[in-house]
Scaffold this motif. Structure first.
Motif, PDB file in Angstrom:
ATOM      1  N   GLN A 138      -4.050  16.725   3.272  1.00  0.00           N
ATOM      2  CA  GLN A 138      -5.374  16.089   3.216  1.00  0.00           C
ATOM      3  C   GLN A 138      -5.792  15.541   4.590  1.00  0.00           C
ATOM      4  OE1 GLN A 138      -3.021  14.603   0.480  1.00  0.00           O
ATOM      5  NE2 GLN A 138      -3.473  16.604  -0.376  1.00  0.00           N
ATOM      6  N   LEU A 139      -4.924  14.764   5.218  1.00  0.00           N
ATOM      7  CA  LEU A 139      -5.306  14.081   6.461  1.00  0.00           C
ATOM      8  C   LEU A 139      -5.480  15.047   7.627  1.00  0.00           C
ATOM      9  CD1 LEU A 139      -3.108  10.836   6.383  1.00  0.00           C
ATOM     10  CD2 LEU A 139      -5.346  11.265   5.356  1.00  0.00           C
ATOM     11  N   ASP A 140      -4.728  16.135   7.663  1.00  0.00           N
ATOM     12  CA  ASP A 140      -4.819  17.061   8.790  1.00  0.00           C
ATOM     13  C   ASP A 140      -6.059  17.933   8.728  1.00  0.00           C
ATOM     14  OD1 ASP A 140      -2.440  16.005   9.572  1.00  0.00           O
ATOM     15  OD2 ASP A 140      -1.252  17.825   9.305  1.00  0.00           O
ATOM     16  N   THR A 141      -6.732  17.932   7.592  1.00  0.00           N
ATOM     17  CA  THR A 141      -7.893  18.808   7.449  1.00  0.00           C
ATOM     18  C   THR A 141      -9.154  18.068   7.029  1.00  0.00           C
ATOM     19  OG1 THR A 141      -6.419  20.611   6.785  1.00  0.00           O
ATOM     20  CG2 THR A 141      -8.755  20.899   6.324  1.00  0.00           C
ATOM     21  N   LEU A 142      -9.042  17.213   6.004  1.00  0.00           N
ATOM     22  CA  LEU A 142     -10.242  16.709   5.355  1.00  0.00           C
ATOM     23  C   LEU A 142     -10.642  15.287   5.725  1.00  0.00           C
ATOM     24  CD1 LEU A 142      -9.767  18.316   1.841  1.00  0.00           C
ATOM     25  CD2 LEU A 142     -11.427  18.928   3.591  1.00  0.00           C
ATOM     26  N   GLY A 143      -9.861  14.603   6.538  1.00  0.00           N
ATOM     27  CA  GLY A 143     -10.364  13.327   7.043  1.00  0.00           C
ATOM     28  C   GLY A 143      -9.730  12.093   6.466  1.00  0.00           C
ATOM     29  N   LEU A 144     -10.514  11.271   5.756  1.00  0.00           N
ATOM     30  CA  LEU A 144     -10.050   9.977   5.256  1.00  0.00           C
ATOM     31  C   LEU A 144      -9.479  10.152   3.855  1.00  0.00           C
ATOM     32  CD1 LEU A 144     -13.010   7.781   6.518  1.00  0.00           C
ATOM     33  CD2 LEU A 144     -10.629   7.549   7.217  1.00  0.00           C
ATOM     34  N   GLY A 145      -8.187   9.889   3.707  1.00  0.00           N
ATOM     35  CA  GLY A 145      -7.526  10.073   2.419  1.00  0.00           C
ATOM     36  C   GLY A 145      -7.248   8.759   1.723  1.00  0.00           C
ATOM     37  N   ARG A 146      -7.514   8.721   0.428  1.00  0.00           N
ATOM     38  CA  ARG A 146      -7.257   7.501  -0.354  1.00  0.00           C
ATOM     39  C   ARG A 146      -5.806   7.451  -0.784  1.00  0.00           C
ATOM     40  NH1 ARG A 146      -7.116   5.159  -5.732  1.00  0.00           N
ATOM     41  NH2 ARG A 146      -6.691   7.259  -6.556  1.00  0.00           N
ATOM     42  N   TYR A 147      -5.171   6.284  -0.576  1.00  0.00           N
ATOM     43  CA  TYR A 147      -3.838   6.049  -1.133  1.00  0.00           C
ATOM     44  C   TYR A 147      -3.972   5.996  -2.652  1.00  0.00           C
ATOM     45  CZ  TYR A 147      -2.154   4.688   3.536  1.00  0.00           C
ATOM     46  OH  TYR A 147      -1.797   4.674   4.868  1.00  0.00           O
ATOM     47  N   ASP A 148      -3.264   6.896  -3.345  1.00  0.00           N
ATOM     48  CA  ASP A 148      -3.478   6.994  -4.795  1.00  0.00           C
ATOM     49  C   ASP A 148      -2.957   5.800  -5.574  1.00  0.00           C
ATOM     50  OD1 ASP A 148      -0.753   7.431  -4.646  1.00  0.00           O
ATOM     51  OD2 ASP A 148      -0.854   9.547  -5.180  1.00  0.00           O
ATOM     52  N   SER A 149      -2.235   4.899  -4.920  1.00  0.00           N
ATOM     53  CA  SER A 149      -1.761   3.690  -5.596  1.00  0.00           C
ATOM     54  C   SER A 149      -2.772   2.551  -5.501  1.00  0.00           C
ATOM     55  CB  SER A 149      -0.433   3.232  -4.986  1.00  0.00           C
ATOM     56  OG  SER A 149      -0.601   2.888  -3.616  1.00  0.00           O
ATOM     57  N   THR A 150      -3.879   2.771  -4.812  1.00  0.00           N
ATOM     58  CA  THR A 150      -4.852   1.700  -4.595  1.00  0.00           C
ATOM     59  C   THR A 150      -6.115   1.934  -5.415  1.00  0.00           C
ATOM     60  OG1 THR A 150      -5.929   2.760  -2.676  1.00  0.00           O
ATOM     61  CG2 THR A 150      -3.958   1.425  -2.255  1.00  0.00           C
ATOM     62  N   SER A 151      -7.042   0.992  -5.331  1.00  0.00           N
ATOM     63  CA  SER A 151      -8.258   1.020  -6.153  1.00  0.00           C
ATOM     64  C   SER A 151      -9.244   2.088  -5.690  1.00  0.00           C
ATOM     65  CB  SER A 151      -8.938  -0.349  -6.103  1.00  0.00           C
ATOM     66  OG  SER A 151      -8.076  -1.370  -6.562  1.00  0.00           O
ATOM     67  N   MET A 152     -10.209   2.370  -6.542  1.00  0.00           N
ATOM     68  CA  MET A 152     -11.320   3.247  -6.193  1.00  0.00           C
ATOM     69  C   MET A 152     -12.447   2.418  -5.563  1.00  0.00           C
ATOM     70  SD  MET A 152     -10.562   6.395  -6.864  1.00  0.00           S
ATOM     71  CE  MET A 152     -12.130   7.254  -6.986  1.00  0.00           C
ATOM     72  N   PRO A 153     -13.379   3.051  -4.852  1.00  0.00           N
ATOM     73  CA  PRO A 153     -14.481   2.307  -4.228  1.00  0.00           C
ATOM     74  C   PRO A 153     -15.225   1.446  -5.242  1.00  0.00           C
ATOM     75  CG  PRO A 153     -14.470   4.570  -3.445  1.00  0.00           C
ATOM     76  CD  PRO A 153     -13.451   4.500  -4.545  1.00  0.00           C
ATOM     77  N   GLY A 154     -15.472   0.189  -4.850  1.00  0.00           N
ATOM     78  CA  GLY A 154     -16.219  -0.737  -5.682  1.00  0.00           C
ATOM     79  C   GLY A 154     -15.388  -1.538  -6.659  1.00  0.00           C
ATOM     80  N   ALA A 155     -14.141  -1.163  -6.865  1.00  0.00           N
ATOM     81  CA  ALA A 155     -13.308  -1.851  -7.847  1.00  0.00           C
ATOM     82  C   ALA A 155     -12.732  -3.137  -7.261  1.00  0.00           C
ATOM     83  CB  ALA A 155     -12.178  -0.945  -8.316  1.00  0.00           C
ATOM     84  N   VAL A 156     -12.424  -4.079  -8.151  1.00  0.00           N
ATOM     85  CA  VAL A 156     -11.703  -5.278  -7.734  1.00  0.00           C
ATOM     86  C   VAL A 156     -10.306  -4.841  -7.292  1.00  0.00           C
ATOM     87  CG1 VAL A 156     -10.696  -7.454  -8.512  1.00  0.00           C
ATOM     88  CG2 VAL A 156     -12.990  -6.793  -9.259  1.00  0.00           C
ATOM     89  N   GLY A 157      -9.867  -5.351  -6.158  1.00  0.00           N
ATOM     90  CA  GLY A 157      -8.581  -4.961  -5.612  1.00  0.00           C
ATOM     91  C   GLY A 157      -8.748  -4.333  -4.249  1.00  0.00           C
ATOM     92  N   ASN A 158      -7.861  -3.446  -3.896  1.00  0.00           N
ATOM     93  CA  ASN A 158      -7.804  -2.899  -2.540  1.00  0.00           C
ATOM     94  C   ASN A 158      -8.016  -1.390  -2.554  1.00  0.00           C
ATOM     95  OD1 ASN A 158      -7.410  -2.605   0.194  1.00  0.00           O
ATOM     96  ND2 ASN A 158      -5.212  -3.008   0.151  1.00  0.00           N
ATOM     97  N   PHE A 159      -9.166  -0.966  -2.087  1.00  0.00           N
ATOM     98  CA  PHE A 159      -9.466   0.457  -1.890  1.00  0.00           C
ATOM     99  C   PHE A 159      -9.006   0.798  -0.471  1.00  0.00           C
ATOM    100  CE2 PHE A 159     -13.153   3.017  -0.064  1.00  0.00           C
ATOM    101  CZ  PHE A 159     -12.572   4.250  -0.316  1.00  0.00           C
ATOM    102  N   ALA A 160      -7.901   1.551  -0.352  1.00  0.00           N
ATOM    103  CA  ALA A 160      -7.264   1.782   0.951  1.00  0.00           C
ATOM    104  C   ALA A 160      -7.248   3.262   1.304  1.00  0.00           C
ATOM    105  CB  ALA A 160      -5.832   1.234   0.952  1.00  0.00           C
TER     106      ALA A 160
END
Length: 273
Positions: A138-160
């Motif tokens: 993902q990172l070598d081709t498509l850019g910014l990758g979400r850590y799958d253990s973290t929150s989704m955008p807008g959610a309470v918690g940490n979207f990383a």
């Protein structure tokens, strides 16, 4: 002078040249073993230097070209499928409370592009795909990758998210230039999430606590909506990690149009497709 005499004279001259060449080789000082070894090592070092230079060119230049092309295609593909206006609300429109942010479900598969990130501090045209997963695929081709253990955008918690700094598109090359108050916009099919940058932190690579629901506080319960960006530090090294923390400021659904600051780039992405 007859032909035979010419031939004989020519042979005599050739034999003389050969004797002279043998004499010169015999008189030439013999090259020692260590001198020969040094010459061989020198040639090997030159060859290694050329190979290293070519590798650096490939790593810092060619991987960026390949990744930039892939990322532009991914952004364009997302923009074509996005349902919503690409013009912002009128400047004189009264503020609207859209309620709690809508939070999409996490993608089922790694490498799924589910959004676009805009960071005006990095340039007016900066827009990079947001992809599920932080593996090299993902990172070598498509850019910014979400850590799958973290929150989704807008959610309470940490979207990383994670991103490269100098290679493979250099999506976070300018992360050190962020200043408190800078806006980071995240677009998903649900709408736009506006995060406000707070601060950077330099940590060692084993600091997994920066991905906690409340960054660096493992036992704390999250009540805010954070966004954390991670990358290598320094710019041309990987001995450390630079961590950028932001907090959600506002959100608006896709039907409301994009925030004014990124509206031109949202429209450009739509048109590029």
């Amino acid at each position: 002078m007859g032909v035979e005499e010419l031939i004989t004279g020519n042979e005599r001259i050739r034999r003389g040249k050969k004797r002279s060449a043998r004499k010169q080789r015999a008189e030439r000082p013999k090259q020692g073993f260590f001198r020969t070894l040094i010459q061989v090592l020198g040639e090997l070092l030159i060859t290694c230097g050329v190979i290293l230079l070519l590798f650096v060119v490939w790593e810092l230049w060619w991987t960026n070209i390949e990744a930039n092309t892939a990322q532009q295609q991914a952004v364009s593909a997302f923009a074509q499928e996005f349902q919503g206006p690409v013009t912002p609300p009128p400047a004189d429109a009264p503020p609207v409370d859209f309620g709690p942010p809508k939070v999409m479900a996490a993608p089922d598969q790694a490498s799924t592009v589910f959004g676009v990130v805009y960071i005006p501090r990095f340039g007016k045209t900066y827009s990079r795909p947001l992809v599920e997963g932080t593996a090299p695929a993902q990172l070598d081709t498509l850019g910014l990758g979400r850590y799958d253990s973290t929150s989704m955008p807008g959610a309470v918690g940490n979207f990383a998210v994670a991103g490269h700094r100098q290679t493979h598109g250099a999506v976070l090359d300018a992360v050190h230039t962020l200043v408190p108050g800078d806006k980071i916009y995240v677009q998903t099919n649900d709408g736009y999430y506006t995060y406000v940058f707070r601060n950077n932190q330099i940590v060692m690579p084993n600091r997994a606590d920066v991905l906690a629901p409340v960054p660096t506080q493992l036992d704390a319960k999250a009540t805010e909506r954070f966004m954390t960006m991670t990358s290598c530090n320094p710019r041309f090294g990987a001995e450390e990690r630079i961590i950028s923390y932001s907090v959600l400021d506002s959100w608006q659904p896709a039907s409301a149009g994009p925030p004014a600051e990124i509206a031109a780039q949202v429209a450009a992405n739509k048109k590029a497709g």
